[in-house]
Design a protein around this motif. Structure first.
Motif, PDB file in Angstrom:
ATOM      1  N   VAL A 209      -1.470  13.912   9.581  1.00 20.58           N
ATOM      2  CA  VAL A 209      -1.418  12.624   8.909  1.00 20.58           C
ATOM      3  C   VAL A 209      -2.537  12.676   7.871  1.00 20.58           C
ATOM      4  O   VAL A 209      -2.439  12.238   6.871  1.00 20.58           O
ATOM      5  CB  VAL A 209      -1.565  11.256   9.998  1.00 20.58           C
ATOM      6  CG1 VAL A 209      -1.812  10.075   9.033  1.00 20.58           C
ATOM      7  CG2 VAL A 209      -0.488  11.115  10.753  1.00 20.58           C
ATOM      8  N   SER A 210      -3.636  12.923   8.163  1.00 23.29           N
ATOM      9  CA  SER A 210      -4.818  13.305   7.147  1.00 23.29           C
ATOM     10  C   SER A 210      -4.433  13.930   6.139  1.00 23.29           C
ATOM     11  O   SER A 210      -4.742  13.609   4.889  1.00 23.29           O
ATOM     12  CB  SER A 210      -5.807  13.953   7.991  1.00 23.29           C
ATOM     13  OG  SER A 210      -6.725  12.685   9.065  1.00 23.29           O
ATOM     14  N   LEU A 223       5.095  16.005   6.659  1.00 25.21           N
ATOM     15  CA  LEU A 223       4.023  15.879   7.201  1.00 25.21           C
ATOM     16  C   LEU A 223       3.763  14.865   8.293  1.00 25.21           C
ATOM     17  O   LEU A 223       3.562  14.836   9.519  1.00 25.21           O
ATOM     18  CB  LEU A 223       2.480  16.113   6.630  1.00 25.21           C
ATOM     19  CG  LEU A 223       2.506  17.604   5.947  1.00 25.21           C
ATOM     20  CD1 LEU A 223       1.263  17.436   4.860  1.00 25.21           C
ATOM     21  CD2 LEU A 223       2.125  18.722   6.796  1.00 25.21           C
ATOM     22  N   ARG A 224       4.176  13.805   7.700  1.00 20.90           N
ATOM     23  CA  ARG A 224       4.108  12.551   8.809  1.00 20.90           C
ATOM     24  C   ARG A 224       5.401  12.512   9.604  1.00 20.90           C
ATOM     25  O   ARG A 224       5.055  11.987  10.673  1.00 20.90           O
ATOM     26  CB  ARG A 224       4.077  11.206   7.908  1.00 20.90           C
ATOM     27  CG  ARG A 224       2.894  11.005   6.895  1.00 20.90           C
ATOM     28  CD  ARG A 224       3.019   9.495   6.236  1.00 20.90           C
ATOM     29  NE  ARG A 224       1.788   9.555   5.505  1.00 20.90           N
ATOM     30  CZ  ARG A 224       1.456   9.606   4.236  1.00 20.90           C
ATOM     31  NH1 ARG A 224       2.759  10.076   3.550  1.00 20.90           N
ATOM     32  NH2 ARG A 224       0.208   9.444   3.509  1.00 20.90           N
ATOM     33  N   GLU A 225       6.367  13.063   9.348  1.00 19.00           N
ATOM     34  CA  GLU A 225       7.619  12.994  10.145  1.00 19.00           C
ATOM     35  C   GLU A 225       7.148  14.025  11.367  1.00 19.00           C
ATOM     36  O   GLU A 225       7.759  13.619  12.557  1.00 19.00           O
ATOM     37  CB  GLU A 225       8.882  13.361   9.632  1.00 19.00           C
ATOM     38  CG  GLU A 225      10.157  13.252  10.487  1.00 19.00           C
ATOM     39  CD  GLU A 225      10.170  12.084  11.005  1.00 19.00           C
ATOM     40  OE1 GLU A 225      10.662  12.144  12.429  1.00 19.00           O
ATOM     41  OE2 GLU A 225      10.007  10.862  10.525  1.00 19.00           O
ATOM     42  N   SER A 246       4.018   4.374  11.396  1.00 15.81           N
ATOM     43  CA  SER A 246       5.083   3.346  11.352  1.00 15.81           C
ATOM     44  C   SER A 246       5.784   3.433   9.941  1.00 15.81           C
ATOM     45  O   SER A 246       5.086   3.217   8.903  1.00 15.81           O
ATOM     46  CB  SER A 246       4.665   1.851  11.602  1.00 15.81           C
ATOM     47  OG  SER A 246       3.969   1.801  12.837  1.00 15.81           O
ATOM     48  N   PRO A 247       7.030   3.685   9.772  1.00 12.92           N
ATOM     49  CA  PRO A 247       7.793   3.524   8.529  1.00 12.92           C
ATOM     50  C   PRO A 247       7.599   2.440   7.703  1.00 12.92           C
ATOM     51  O   PRO A 247       7.279   1.214   8.598  1.00 12.92           O
ATOM     52  CB  PRO A 247       9.129   3.874   8.905  1.00 12.92           C
ATOM     53  CG  PRO A 247       9.269   4.382  10.316  1.00 12.92           C
ATOM     54  CD  PRO A 247       8.199   3.652  11.129  1.00 12.92           C
ATOM     55  N   PRO A 248       7.567   2.359   6.413  1.00 15.25           N
ATOM     56  CA  PRO A 248       7.348   1.127   5.850  1.00 15.25           C
ATOM     57  C   PRO A 248       8.557   0.044   6.356  1.00 15.25           C
ATOM     58  O   PRO A 248       9.573   0.334   6.472  1.00 15.25           O
ATOM     59  CB  PRO A 248       7.630   1.375   4.375  1.00 15.25           C
ATOM     60  CG  PRO A 248       7.451   3.018   4.160  1.00 15.25           C
ATOM     61  CD  PRO A 248       7.896   3.327   5.503  1.00 15.25           C
ATOM     62  N   GLY A 249       8.087  -1.296   6.470  1.00 15.37           N
ATOM     63  CA  GLY A 249       8.845  -2.409   7.035  1.00 15.37           C
ATOM     64  C   GLY A 249       8.969  -2.142   8.372  1.00 15.37           C
ATOM     65  O   GLY A 249       9.916  -3.148   8.923  1.00 15.37           O
ATOM     66  N   THR A 250       8.501  -1.367   9.200  1.00 12.87           N
ATOM     67  CA  THR A 250       8.675  -1.292  10.625  1.00 12.87           C
ATOM     68  C   THR A 250       7.581  -2.096  11.072  1.00 12.87           C
ATOM     69  O   THR A 250       6.295  -1.687  11.148  1.00 12.87           O
ATOM     70  CB  THR A 250       8.737   0.070  11.137  1.00 12.87           C
ATOM     71  OG1 THR A 250      10.037   0.576  10.301  1.00 12.87           O
ATOM     72  CG2 THR A 250       9.078   0.192  12.449  1.00 12.87           C
ATOM     73  N   ASP A 251       7.579  -2.791  12.383  1.00 11.30           N
ATOM     74  CA  ASP A 251       6.528  -3.267  13.186  1.00 11.30           C
ATOM     75  C   ASP A 251       5.827  -2.032  13.894  1.00 11.30           C
ATOM     76  O   ASP A 251       6.547  -1.548  14.680  1.00 11.30           O
ATOM     77  CB  ASP A 251       7.139  -4.388  14.171  1.00 11.30           C
ATOM     78  CG  ASP A 251       5.837  -5.150  14.919  1.00 11.30           C
ATOM     79  OD1 ASP A 251       5.074  -4.332  15.396  1.00 11.30           O
ATOM     80  OD2 ASP A 251       5.920  -6.532  14.711  1.00 11.30           O
ATOM     81  N   ALA A 252       4.650  -2.052  13.806  1.00 13.27           N
ATOM     82  CA  ALA A 252       3.927  -0.782  14.430  1.00 13.27           C
ATOM     83  C   ALA A 252       4.147  -0.971  16.015  1.00 13.27           C
ATOM     84  O   ALA A 252       3.931  -0.028  16.652  1.00 13.27           O
ATOM     85  CB  ALA A 252       2.367  -0.766  14.216  1.00 13.27           C
ATOM     86  N   ALA A 253       4.221  -2.260  16.490  1.00 15.60           N
ATOM     87  CA  ALA A 253       4.197  -2.442  17.965  1.00 15.60           C
ATOM     88  C   ALA A 253       5.682  -1.864  18.510  1.00 15.60           C
ATOM     89  O   ALA A 253       5.594  -1.242  19.589  1.00 15.60           O
ATOM     90  CB  ALA A 253       4.254  -3.730  18.365  1.00 15.60           C
ATOM     91  N   THR A 254       6.513  -1.735  17.624  1.00 11.52           N
ATOM     92  CA  THR A 254       7.913  -1.317  18.191  1.00 11.52           C
ATOM     93  C   THR A 254       8.214   0.343  17.564  1.00 11.52           C
ATOM     94  O   THR A 254       9.183   0.775  17.730  1.00 11.52           O
ATOM     95  CB  THR A 254       9.083  -2.195  17.788  1.00 11.52           C
ATOM     96  OG1 THR A 254       9.085  -2.350  16.431  1.00 11.52           O
ATOM     97  CG2 THR A 254       8.736  -3.562  18.596  1.00 11.52           C
ATOM     98  N   ALA A 255       7.539   0.713  16.823  1.00  6.84           N
ATOM     99  CA  ALA A 255       7.601   2.072  16.056  1.00  6.84           C
ATOM    100  C   ALA A 255       7.736   3.033  17.348  1.00  6.84           C
ATOM    101  O   ALA A 255       6.796   3.128  18.058  1.00  6.84           O
ATOM    102  CB  ALA A 255       6.678   2.371  15.191  1.00  6.84           C
TER     103      ALA A 255
END
Length: 255
Positions: A209-210, A223-225, A246-255
């Protein structure tokens, strides 16, 4: 954050501990070690403290293991190493807002600095952790950079590749904040390379990610995938990486 990985000549016990540790199985790794000596007790404490950093859980287990290590420490190096772990655990608790232990972290690391000689094998790890406190608690990037550079040189001299990957990563992070994109990309790439070579899976997703933060598309998305794949493979560890993956538009808690 210190360790060599494994080679064919390594002690089978340490090889097993490393493999479990690298796959986020810190409790299983710690269970292989009987805290009958200062070295084994300290290694158990280090494993369980690292678990806290990656999972934001297990604080009492780490505290218990650390108290055992402190009780068994006899020499200056052993007491210094235990103090270094005490400072690291207090730093982590402060960082994750479990409890404000910033003063304890600074005091313990200062005590470790008085006990561990400048050229001793444990000094680079201490320098690195003092850099973490300077960067994230004191908010002093100049002091952090100086400490990371000392740790980087020491990790190179003492052949500690995992610590070297950490110093590359944190020096690169400071460079990125200052807009030094080329320097940051190089540091993140070196950190990732070392972790992949060591098989340090639990530390590979953050490194991916970095590095993605310094790349353009489509490489950044690739890289992120890959980081998401490892994150899922390891059961959502490290926990603090969830929101960034978390993909754009996705809630981090459910990603």
């Amino acid at each position: 954050m210190s360790g060599d990985g494994t080679t064919a000549e390594d002690d089978p016990l340490q090889t097993a501990v490393w493999r479990l540790r690298s796959r986020a199985c810190w409790v299983d790794a710690a269970s292989l070690l009987t805290p009958a000596t200062p070295q084994a007790a300290l290694q158990r404490a280090s494993l369980l403290a690292e678990r806290c950093l990656y999972t934001e859980a297990g604080w009492e287990d780490a505290e218990d293991a650390l108290r055992t290590a402190e009780a068994l420490a006899y020499t200056d190096d052993e007491r210094g190493a235990a103090a270094c772990e005490r400072g690291y655990l207090a730093y982590a608790a402060t960082l994750f807002q479990i409890r404000d232990r910033a003063d304890e972290a600074r005091a313990a690391l200062g005590r470790a600095a008085a006990l561990i000689a400048p050229g001793a094998p444990g000094r680079p790890l201490l320098d690195f952790r003092r850099g973490l406190v300077a960067e994230n608690l004191t908010r002093s990037p100049q002091a952090a950079r100086a400490a990371y550079r000392r740790a980087h040189a020491g990790a190179t001299a003492h052949a500690d590749p995992l610590l070297l990957s950490a110093t590359w990563r944190h020096l690169a992070g400071l460079a990125l904040r200052e807009g030094e994109l080329t320097e940051a990309r190089h540091g993140f790439a070196e950190s990732l390379r070392i972790r992949e070579e060591l098989g340090y899976l639990v530390g590979t997703a953050p490194a991916l990610v970095s590095l993605a933060d310094t790349e353009t598309e489509p490489e950044a998305s690739r890289l992120r995938e890959e980081a998401r794949r490892l994150f899922r493979l390891l059961g959502g560890v490290p926990t603090w990486l969830s929101q960034r993956l978390s993909p754009p538009g996705t809630d981090a808690a459910t990603a």
